[in-house]
Structure formats: C-alpha cells, structure tokens
Scaffold this motif. Structure first.
Motif, short mmCIF file in Angstrom:
data_model
loop_
_atom_site.label_atom_id
_atom_site.label_comp_id
_atom_site.label_asym_id
_atom_site.label_seq_id
_atom_site.Cartn_x
_atom_site.Cartn_y
_atom_site.Cartn_z
N VAL A 1 0.62 -1.51 -0.09
CA VAL A 1 -0.27 -0.45 -0.29
C VAL A 1 1.02 0.71 -0.11
N ARG A 2 1.78 1.06 0.42
CA ARG A 2 2.74 2.60 0.70
C ARG A 2 3.56 2.81 -0.56
N LEU A 3 4.00 1.90 -1.05
CA LEU A 3 4.49 1.88 -2.13
C LEU A 3 3.60 2.35 -2.97
N ALA A 4 2.91 1.61 -3.25
CA ALA A 4 1.38 2.12 -4.44
C ALA A 4 1.01 4.14 -3.89
N ASP A 5 1.18 4.07 -2.67
CA ASP A 5 0.92 5.35 -2.26
C ASP A 5 1.97 6.70 -2.75
N THR A 6 3.10 6.00 -3.11
CA THR A 6 4.23 6.21 -3.45
C THR A 6 4.38 6.89 -4.72
N VAL A 7 3.84 6.43 -5.45
CA VAL A 7 4.23 6.40 -6.98
C VAL A 7 3.16 6.59 -7.84
N GLY A 8 2.20 6.98 -6.80
CA GLY A 8 0.31 7.38 -7.99
C GLY A 8 -0.14 6.03 -7.83
N GLY A 9 0.03 5.07 -7.49
CA GLY A 9 -0.79 3.88 -7.40
C GLY A 9 -2.43 3.81 -7.77
N ASN A 10 -3.31 2.75 -7.52
CA ASN A 10 -4.73 2.53 -7.26
C ASN A 10 -5.13 2.18 -6.27
N VAL A 11 -5.06 1.75 -5.07
CA VAL A 11 -5.07 0.74 -3.67
C VAL A 11 -6.99 0.39 -4.12
N VAL A 12 -6.59 -0.64 -4.26
CA VAL A 12 -8.70 -1.49 -3.80
C VAL A 12 -8.06 -2.48 -2.77
N ALA A 13 -9.05 -1.65 -1.20
CA ALA A 13 -9.08 -2.13 -0.55
C ALA A 13 -10.37 -2.60 0.22
N ASN A 71 -21.82 -8.67 -2.13
CA ASN A 71 -23.22 -8.66 -2.98
C ASN A 71 -23.96 -7.32 -3.47
N GLY A 72 -23.63 -7.16 -4.75
CA GLY A 72 -23.95 -5.95 -5.21
C GLY A 72 -23.09 -5.28 -6.14
N ALA A 73 -23.33 -4.04 -6.88
CA ALA A 73 -22.48 -4.12 -7.98
C ALA A 73 -21.00 -3.41 -7.49
N SER A 74 -19.99 -3.53 -8.70
CA SER A 74 -19.26 -2.97 -7.92
C SER A 74 -18.99 -1.49 -7.86
N THR A 75 -17.77 -1.19 -6.85
CA THR A 75 -17.59 0.26 -6.43
C THR A 75 -16.34 0.82 -6.82
N VAL A 76 -15.62 0.51 -7.25
CA VAL A 76 -14.45 1.15 -7.46
C VAL A 76 -13.60 0.81 -8.96
N SER A 77 -12.62 1.74 -8.88
CA SER A 77 -11.77 1.65 -10.37
C SER A 77 -11.13 0.63 -10.44
N THR A 78 -10.32 -0.46 -11.57
CA THR A 78 -9.66 -1.00 -10.95
C THR A 78 -8.47 -0.98 -12.23
N THR A 79 -8.12 0.66 -12.67
CA THR A 79 -7.79 0.48 -13.82
C THR A 79 -6.44 1.71 -12.85
N GLY A 80 -4.85 1.71 -13.85
CA GLY A 80 -3.65 2.61 -13.57
C GLY A 80 -2.90 1.53 -13.83
N HIS A 81 -1.98 2.68 -13.34
CA HIS A 81 -0.38 1.89 -13.81
C HIS A 81 0.13 0.59 -13.31
N LEU A 82 -0.62 0.99 -11.56
CA LEU A 82 0.09 0.13 -9.94
C LEU A 82 -2.14 -0.03 -10.02
N VAL A 83 -1.83 -1.44 -9.95
CA VAL A 83 -3.15 -1.26 -8.63
C VAL A 83 -2.96 -2.91 -7.78
N VAL A 84 -3.07 -2.18 -6.56
CA VAL A 84 -2.65 -3.27 -5.07
C VAL A 84 -4.07 -3.77 -4.61
N PHE A 85 -4.44 -5.17 -4.70
CA PHE A 85 -5.48 -4.69 -4.33
C PHE A 85 -5.61 -5.45 -2.70
N ALA A 86 -5.62 -4.58 -1.69
CA ALA A 86 -5.67 -5.00 -0.31
C ALA A 86 -6.41 -5.76 0.11
N LEU A 87 -6.04 -6.37 0.99
CA LEU A 87 -6.75 -7.74 1.28
C LEU A 87 -7.14 -7.51 2.66
#
Length: 620
Positions: A291-303, A416-432
């Motif tokens: 997460v910190r790496l993605a925040d530093t380089v302007g990536g997208n974090v999907v928590a 259960n529900g529609a997708s609520t986040v964008s999953t595009t970007g040069h770096l996308v981190v799926f934080a679980l």
C-alpha cells in the motif's frame, strides 16, 4: 629472504627507468618480504603458481573451475600474437623435426610412436589453416597467485588450487626463487615478468573466452542496449545482478522462502524498478504490504473489505470482441468462484443447479448471448441466490443456505452488489488485509479475475506484471490452484508475467498443479528455507549440496536465483537505495522509529495496519 621497502614519495631523480619500486610507488604496500616461494605483502602472504602444461583438448569455458575458486585467487592470462610469417616458419621447422624423427624410427625398425604421429598431424593441420588465413598463433602465459592470511592457510589454499588445476589436466609449478616476479605478473600491469609461455592457436585461445563466471549473462535488446533491473549484488563476485524476466522464455516467476527471509522485500524492490521501465503491474496483497509503495508512486489501492469497496463477480469485460464465448467464459469463472466461496468441491448435481441458475440470472438482467446486451447492468450474487431459491429442489435448498452468509449475512457487503471502485492504473494493489481469513481466497480469486479481464482487453498494450503475494492462500484450494495454473500458462500470450510469492513450499510443490506452475516459471528465486522444507525444495529444484547449505544459512535478503532451464544460477543479496528502502520496508520497529507520532494508528483509517507486514527489509 630479501626485504624490499618502497617509498611512497616520488624520487627526486626523474629518470625513466622502470623497476618494481616505481611500479608499486603509488598503490603498493609499505614493505614486501621475499621468500623462496612466497611473499609477505603487508599483513598477508601470497604465492604464485605457473601453468606449464595444458590438456590436449579443451571445451569452451574450460577455465571455469579456476575462475569460480572460492578462495582469494588472482589469475593472469598474458597473450602475445605471433606474426604469420614467424608462425609459418616455426611450424615448418617443427614439421621437419617430427618427420625426421619418424623416418629415423622407420629406418631402425621401430614401431610408430602415437604421440609423434598425433603431433605431426596436428602440426600439419595447423600449418594449412594458418596458410589459408583461418587461424593465427599466440604466445600464452597463465599464472595463478594465491593469497592467505598465514602460512598454514596459504599451504592449504595453494594445494587446493593445484588440485583444481590438475583436475583440468594442467601442469603447475611454483615460482621457486622467483616469487616477486611471479606476483608482479598477476598484477593489473600487463607485464609478463616470467615469460613462461606456450603456443596456442586461435581456436584453443578462443575456448578461454568469454570467461564463465558466477555472474548471470547480461541480456540486451535488439539495439544491443543492456536491459533488465537490478536484483542485488552477487555474493561471490560482488558484481551487480541484472535480470530481465521479460527476456526469458516466459515471464513468470516463483519466490519461495520462510517467513521473515525478505521475499516480499525483494519482490517490491523488483516491482518498483520495473515501474520505472514502463511496466504496469497489479498486485494481490493479503497483508497490505504494497500500500505504501502504491501511494508513493501514485498507484490505485483497492481495499477490499473496507466500507463501500466491492467487486461484483458477475461483471462482464468492458470491451469484448465477439461471440457467445464471453458470456460462456464468465459462467465458467463463476463456477470456479462459487466453488472457492463455498469452501468445497461442488458435486455434479450442485454444478448443474448453479449452471442453470447463473444463465437464468443473466437472462433476468437482460443479458444473453447477444453482444448488444453485454453492456447492461449485470446481476449480483443476491439475484443468483433468489434464482436458486426458486428452484425448490433439495440440492437448490442446500445451496441457498450456504449462500446466505454472502448474500444477506455477515459477508454480504463483500460480494453482493455492484462494483464500487475503479481497477485501472499503472499500479493497482488489491489490499486484502481487512478481509476475514475465511473469504481471502475467494477475494484473491475475484481480484485475479479482474486483473485478467484487463490484461486480455484489446485496449491493453505493453508489459504487465501480476504479483500474487502469499499465493498459498489460493494454492491450498483446488479451484484456486487451477485458475493460477491457467494464468501461468496463458499470461505470456498477453505480454504478462505472473509472480508468485509464498512461504509454504508444501502447498505449491505437493500437488501436480503446483509443480506445473513452478515448471512454467522461467525465473525462480529461493531465499532462506526452514530445515523441515529443505528436502522438498532440494528435490524439486535439483539443488546441489552447496546450494542446499546456502539456503539453510542464508541471511535476510540473500537469495538463489535460478533460471527455468537450469543453465544459469547465481547467489545474490538484495540491495536497495535509501529512498527505495524507505518506500518498501515493512519493519514495524523501523517505521515506529521513523514516525514516533504514529504509535497509535487511526482505527478509522482503512490503511492504518498497512505498516506491519510479514517480511521485513532484505537489505539497505
């Protein structure tokens, strides 16, 4: 014994005479004690061996055992070309001498001498090749200087070097009463002070080059420019280890190590450096270490697991290119997803009920095999549960009960529900990290599917890296392992590499699917292993005794890099610049020292726990 002292001050006399004192004036030691066969150079000893005999036949890289000698050994190869007229005249005399010896033996009734016959044939062949311009002759001298801290160690090291040289069918001799000239001949001065030479032809000399070494070959692009990223430093030669996964047969990698060995640190280091080369990346991050790496380089974090963050498993690809194949593939994925979500392999009856229910769910949402309907709003997991409940059968009733936690129960907000986040970007981190352990495997599978739909999109161009950290969470599930296997097999077709990082070797290597994934990884990285797992690792990666011991005693950040074809391997230690280390380290003690005001994390911050990870820094 002779004691030579060298002044570090330039003499007043500017005469051009060159001697040992002048050569060592700048960087030489304060004093040298010259013994019969050894030198005392400063605080250590050295002795030189001269190679006086060579094998009759050699293969390319035949000097590798000497070049990879584990002790302190200096090797000097002096080469002086012989002009063709001189070489031709010398060969002519040699052939005349050999022919004369043969005829004399015939006249006396002696049998043929095999050595003389072989030498005469070789001399004739060499003479013809030189006459046709196919080769040249060279005067070659090879010297070996062994260094050690004391006399006993010097004797042991010299004996080991002699044994290695003799195993290559070379004849070596000490420089008795010529210890100082022998040492000078192995210094980087280009001066042959011993003149103990043998004649080599072009082919024999070429077999010495390029020197094989413990370093990996440098990959280059079509313009000849070196490519790849820095992994670390070679533990043997201290040379930089550059590796380009996208220049291999496939772009996949497998990283295995015990907890705390630095596997995630090395993976993040490679990922950060690949981003600077234009590579895009997606990360499955169960512990929020990226997460910190993605925040530093302007990536997208999907928590995933945070309030309002959700991915709909029924989403269709944004861009499609034909046929009913898209909808069919989506239905097949939902079978895999539901099997992982429900935590067991589905029976044939359950698969039949779900298959019909999934198609009916899409139909009720107005989505059919007609591509024009694929842009309509997709259904949700709750819609599927309603369709299954309408079936009325015993199998359907059981499936409805098992779906309750994910539709109306404790985990309903996750799937259960529609997708609520964008999953595009040069770096996308799926934080679980915020997800319960019970649903991490289906969440990882859903994130991988989202990544795969983007990778296979027609609008996707360029190299892409998919990192799956803690892959054992998926590998322990049969359906998840099969999905990773398909991804590993097909990723190359879309210029994508799969990087699997895990600490549990048994979950990967104990199953046929896991071993197949490893065999499809052209880049294999092993860090420190536990004694309980080393036997499995050694058997599957075909490690020698030395490599096995290296992995058992490796320090944090030390790794063994293997290529899938086993042609190259190197031991390295990961090294990060201070700026890189600050971004990728997850050592909680270091982070608390750096930010003492953050000792009490904000419980409302979904990324508050991201500073604590499993693997701490591998080296700074």
């Amino acid at each position: 014994m002779t004691l030579l002292r060298f002044s570090r001050h330039r003499p007043k006399n500017d005469a051009p005479a060159v001697d040992a004192a002048r050569l060592l004036d700048v960087n030489g030691p304060e004093a040298i004690e010259v013994h019969a066969r050894a030198l005392a150079i400063g605080e250590h000893l050295a002795t030189t061996l001269v190679v006086s005999g060579y094998p009759a036949e050699v293969a390319p890289g035949w000097l590798a055992p000497l070049l990879n000698f584990p002790g302190h050994l200096d090797i000097a190869l002096h080469i002086e070309p012989v002009p063709n007229p001189v070489a031709a005249a010398g060969l002519k005399k040699q052939r005349a001498r050999l022919e004369s010896g043969r005829r004399t033996g015939f006249d006396k009734g002696h049998l043929d001498d095999p050595e003389v016959e072989a030498a005469a044939a070789d001399a004739a062949d060499l003479a013809y090749r030189i006459a046709r311009g196919e080769g040249k002759l060279f005067h070659v001298a090879l010297y070996l200087t062994v260094h050690a801290p004391d006399e006993e160690s010097l004797a042991e090291q010299a004996a080991a070097v002699r044994a290695t040289a003799e195993s290559l069918l070379m004849t070596v001799a000490p420089t008795t009463y010529r210890a100082l000239p022998g040492w000078l001949a192995t210094l980087p001065l280009g001066i042959d002070t011993l003149k103990t030479r043998r004649t080599f032809d072009t082919a024999a000399l070429a077999a010495c080059f390029p020197f094989t070494s413990p370093d990996l070959p440098i990959t280059a692009d079509e313009n000849g420019t070196a490519c790849g990223v820095l992994y670390g430093l070679n533990t043997v030669s201290a040379a930089p280890v550059m590796w380009d996964r996208f220049a291999q047969d496939n772009y996949n990698s497998i990283t295995l190590a015990r907890s705390g060995a630095g596997k995630s640190y090395l993976t993040k280091l490679e990922l950060l450096r690949l981003l600077f080369t234009g590579v895009t990346a997606s990360v499955i991050d169960p512990e929020d270490e990226y997460v910190r790496l993605a925040d530093t380089v302007g990536g997208n974090v999907v928590a995933l697991g945070a309030d309002g963050v959700r991915l709909n498993p029924f989403d269709l690809p944004a861009a499609t290119d034909g046929g009913e194949d898209v909808l069919t593939r989506r239905v097949l994925f939902l079978h895999t997803f539901l099997a992982v979500l429900l935590g067991s392999n589905l029976t044939a009856a359950e698969k039949a009920v779900l298959d019909q229910a999934i198609l009916t769910t899409y139909a009720r949402a107005g989505i059919t095999t007609d591509p024009r309907t694929w842009r309509r709003t997709p259904p949700t997991l709750g819609d599927l549960a309603a369709v299954v409940a309408d079936d009325g059968g015993e199998t359907a009733a059981d499936l409805t009960d098992r779906l309750v936690p994910f539709t109306t129960g404790s985990h309903a907000r996750l799937f259960n529900g529609a997708s609520t986040v964008s999953t595009t970007g040069h770096l996308v981190v799926f934080a679980l990290r915020q997800l319960p352990d019970e649903v991490k495997a289906p969440a990882m599978l859903l994130a991988l599917d989202t990544i795969w739909r983007q990778v296979t999109d027609r609008a996707h161009h360029g190299r892409h890296l998919v990192v799956v950290d803690e892959a054992w969470l998926l590998m322990r599930d049969g359906a998840g392992a099969r999905f990773l296997f398909r991804l590993a097999k097909a990723a190359r077709k879309h210029w994508t590499g799969l990087a699997m990082v895990t600490q549990d070797a048994d979950d990967v290597l104990a199953s046929p699917l896991g071993r197949a994934i490893v065999s499809n990884a052209a880049t294999q990285i092993l860090l420190r292993q536990a004694p309980q797992a080393i036997d499995v690792i050694s058997e599957n990666f075909h490690l020698c005794h030395g490599e096995r011991e290296f992995l058992l005693s490796a320090t944090r950040g030390e790794a063994l890099l293997l290529t899938g074809d086993r042609r190259h391997k190197v031991a390295l230690i990961s090294v990060a610049a201070p700026g890189e280390h600050e971004v990728i380290t997850t050592d909680p003690g270091e982070l608390i020292t750096r930010h003492p005001e953050d000792e009490e994390p904000d419980t409302d911050d979904p990324y508050a726990d991201a500073l604590v990870g499993d693997d701490v820094g591998g080296g700074a």
